[in-house]
Design an enzyme around this catalytic site. Structure first.
Site, PDB file in Angstrom:
ATOM      1  N   CYS A   1       0.902  -1.219   0.177  1.00 45.54           N
ATOM      2  CA  CYS A   1      -0.125   0.028   0.190  1.00 45.54           C
ATOM      3  C   CYS A   1       0.750   1.069  -0.067  1.00 45.54           C
ATOM      4  O   CYS A   1       1.676   1.682   0.555  1.00 45.54           O
ATOM      5  CB  CYS A   1      -0.973   0.083   1.024  1.00 45.54           C
ATOM      6  SG  CYS A   1      -1.958   1.392   1.279  1.00 45.54           S
TER       7      CYS A   1
ATOM      8  N   CYS B   1      -9.110  -0.888   2.631  1.00 48.52           N
ATOM      9  CA  CYS B   1      -8.022   0.282   2.064  1.00 48.52           C
ATOM     10  C   CYS B   1      -8.760   0.814   0.485  1.00 48.52           C
ATOM     11  O   CYS B   1      -8.834  -0.128  -0.564  1.00 48.52           O
ATOM     12  CB  CYS B   1      -6.864   0.490   2.297  1.00 48.52           C
ATOM     13  SG  CYS B   1      -5.844   2.022   1.122  1.00 48.52           S
TER      14      CYS B   1
ATOM     15  N   CYS C   1      -4.965   0.809  -1.950  1.00 44.56           N
ATOM     16  CA  CYS C   1      -4.512  -0.177  -2.599  1.00 44.56           C
ATOM     17  C   CYS C   1      -5.399  -1.015  -2.590  1.00 44.56           C
ATOM     18  O   CYS C   1      -5.136  -2.945  -3.477  1.00 44.56           O
ATOM     19  CB  CYS C   1      -3.482  -1.004  -0.948  1.00 44.56           C
ATOM     20  SG  CYS C   1      -3.792  -1.157   0.007  1.00 44.56           S
TER      21      CYS C   1
ATOM     22  N   CYS D   1      10.587 -25.814  -8.470  1.00 43.57           N
ATOM     23  CA  CYS D   1      11.760 -25.683  -8.334  1.00 43.57           C
ATOM     24  C   CYS D   1      11.293 -25.212  -6.338  1.00 43.57           C
ATOM     25  O   CYS D   1      12.703 -25.397  -5.519  1.00 43.57           O
ATOM     26  CB  CYS D   1      12.814 -24.373  -8.781  1.00 43.57           C
ATOM     27  SG  CYS D   1      11.854 -23.561  -9.353  1.00 43.57           S
TER      28      CYS D   1
END
Length: 349
Positions: free
Chosen positions: A40, A67, A70, A317
Site C-alpha cells: 500500500c 483501503c 491499495c 523448483c
C-alpha cells in the site's frame, strides 16, 4: 495466531512495500479502521497500531474496511482505469500513432499513462502502442502484404525508420520474421503477485514473477536462443496456464497440463523431470536429485539447473531445499517459496 517475530517481519515488509509478501498477509490499521495489502502506498502506521491477518476475510471479520488506495480485495496490481481505457483505445485502432491531444481527448494525463504502463507492462504507453502496431505489421507481412504496405499502414513514411523500429521491438528485420518465430507475452495476476507468461500457439516457454530479479535478462536470453520476436499478446497456452494457476491457488489443482517448451541442455531437462516428479507437499534436497540421476557428485550442477528453470511453479523448483532442511534459494523470493510449500502441504492433508 501470528507470532511476535512474524509480526515484526511483516511490519518491515509493510514499511519497505515489499511485493514479495503480496497475498501473504494483510494489515489492519487501528487508527483508521482500514486494512491494506503489504505494498500500500499510503503513509505507514506505527507498529503498535497494526494488526496482521493471513487473509482479507479475517481482516473483514475483525471489522476493518478495505483501503481505497491499495484495494486489498482485488488482485495485486490490478489494471487501473487509465491502463484499461488506453488498452481498449489501442485495440479499437491499433494502427494509430498517439499524440498529446489524443490523451487530452480521453482526459488522461500523458505522464500518468507513461508511469502506469511502465509499472504494469515494463514499457511506456507509447512503446506499448508501437509494439501493437508492429505486431499488426508483422501479421500483414505474413498474410502476403508487402513490407512497404505494412510500413505505411503503421504510419512510417521512412522505410529505414520502419525497419529500425521493427528490429528494435521484434528482434529481427521485417523480412526475416515469420509466424514460427513469434512469441506472445502476457501478464497474469495471481494470489502471490503478477507473473509474466511467454508462449507461442503450441507451448509455454516462460512463467516468472514480474518482480523476479533479472527477468529482463531472462526474456532477452529467451528471445535470442529461440531467434524469436516477443510481442504483447495471448495464446491458448497462456489462457490455459492462467486457468490452471487460478485452480492451483484455490487448492483444486496439483498437476499442470499446459504444454511446455523446455529450453535447456539434456542435463537440465533431466533435472527438471525430477522436479516434476516430486509430489506436491513433499520436498527433496539437491543431493537427493543428484542421487536419483545416478550422479551423486553433481549436486552443484543440479543446483545450477534448478536455478535455470524458467517455468516457476509449473516445474516446481520451489520443492527443492538444502540438505540441512533450510529453504535455500528461490528466484521468486524465499517468502513466496515458503508460502508455496505450506500451501501444497495443506492441500495434501
Amino acid at each position: 495466531m501470528i507470532s511476535a517475530d512474524l509480526k515484526k517481519q511483516y511490519y518491515e515488509a509493510l514499511v519497505a512495500k515489499d511485493s514479495e509478501y503480496e497475498g501473504l498477509f494483510y494489515v489492519g490499521v487501528k487508527t483508521t479502521g482500514v486494512f491494506c495489502r503489504p505494498t500500500c502506498p499510503a503513509r505507514k502506521p506505527k507498529f503498535e497500531n497494526c494488526e496482521f491477518y493471513a487473509t482479507a476475510q479475517q481482516a473483514l471479520l475483525a471489522s476493518y474496511r478495505p483501503c481505497q488506495r491499495c484495494r486489498p480485495l482485488s488482485h495485486p496490481n490490478q489494471v487501473s482505469d487509465v491502463v484499461r481505457i488506453l488498452v481498449e483505445a489501442v485495440e479499437k485502432n491499433p494502427e494509430k500513432r498517439w499524440k498529446g491531444q489524443d490523451f487530452k481527448a480521453l482526459s488522461i494525463d500523458e505522464s500518468t499513462a507513461r508511469r502506469q504502463f511502465k509499472k504494469r507492462f515494463g514499457m511506456t504507453f507509447v512503446e506499448y502502442a508501437r509494439a501493437r502496431r508492429m505486431g499488426l505489421a508483422l501479421k500483414n507481412i505474413r498474410s502476403g502484404r508487402t513490407v512497404i504496405d505494412a510500413q505505411l499502414s503503421t504510419g512510417y513514411e521512412s522505410g529505414s525508420g520502419f525497419r529500425d523500429a521493427f528490429s528494435r521491438i521484434m528482434g529481427a528485420a521485417p523480412t526475416q520474421v515469420d509466424e514460427e518465430h513469434v512469441l506472445k507475452a502476457s501478464w497474469i495476476d495471481t494470489r502471490l503477485g503478477p507473473m509474466m507468461a511467454v508462449a507461442d500457439e503450441k507451448a509455454l516457454y516462460l512463467l516468472e514473477f514480474v518482480d523476479r530479479r533479472g527477468l529482463e535478462r531472462e526474456v532477452e536470453r529467451l528471445r535470442k536462443r529461440t531467434k524469436s520476436a516477443i510481442v504483447p499478446g495471448v495464446t491458448e497456452p497462456i489462457r490455459s496456464i492462467e486457468r490452471e494457476l487460478a485452480q492451483y491457488f484455490e487448492g483444486t489443482l496439483t498437476v499442470f497440463h499446459t504444454p511446455l517448451f523446455w529450453l535447456g541442455t539434456p542435463f537440465q531437462k533431466s533435472v527438471w523431470e525430477q522436479l516434476i516428479a516430486i509430489p506436491p507437499g513433499e520436498t527433496r534436497s539437491y543431493q537427493d536429485i543428484a542421487n536419483a540421476l545416478g550422479k551423486p557428485t553433481a549436486c552443484r550442477a543440479v543446483a545450477q539447473a534448478n536455478g535455470a528453470n524458467q517455468l516457476a511453479i509449473v516445474i516446481p523448483c520451489h520443492r527443492v531445499i538444502n540438505a540441512s532442511g533450510e529453504l535455500g534459494g528461490y528466484g521468486g523470493g524465499l517468502t513466496r517459496k515458503n508460502w508455496l510449500l505450506t500451501h501444497e502441504k495443506q492441500g495434501d492433508n
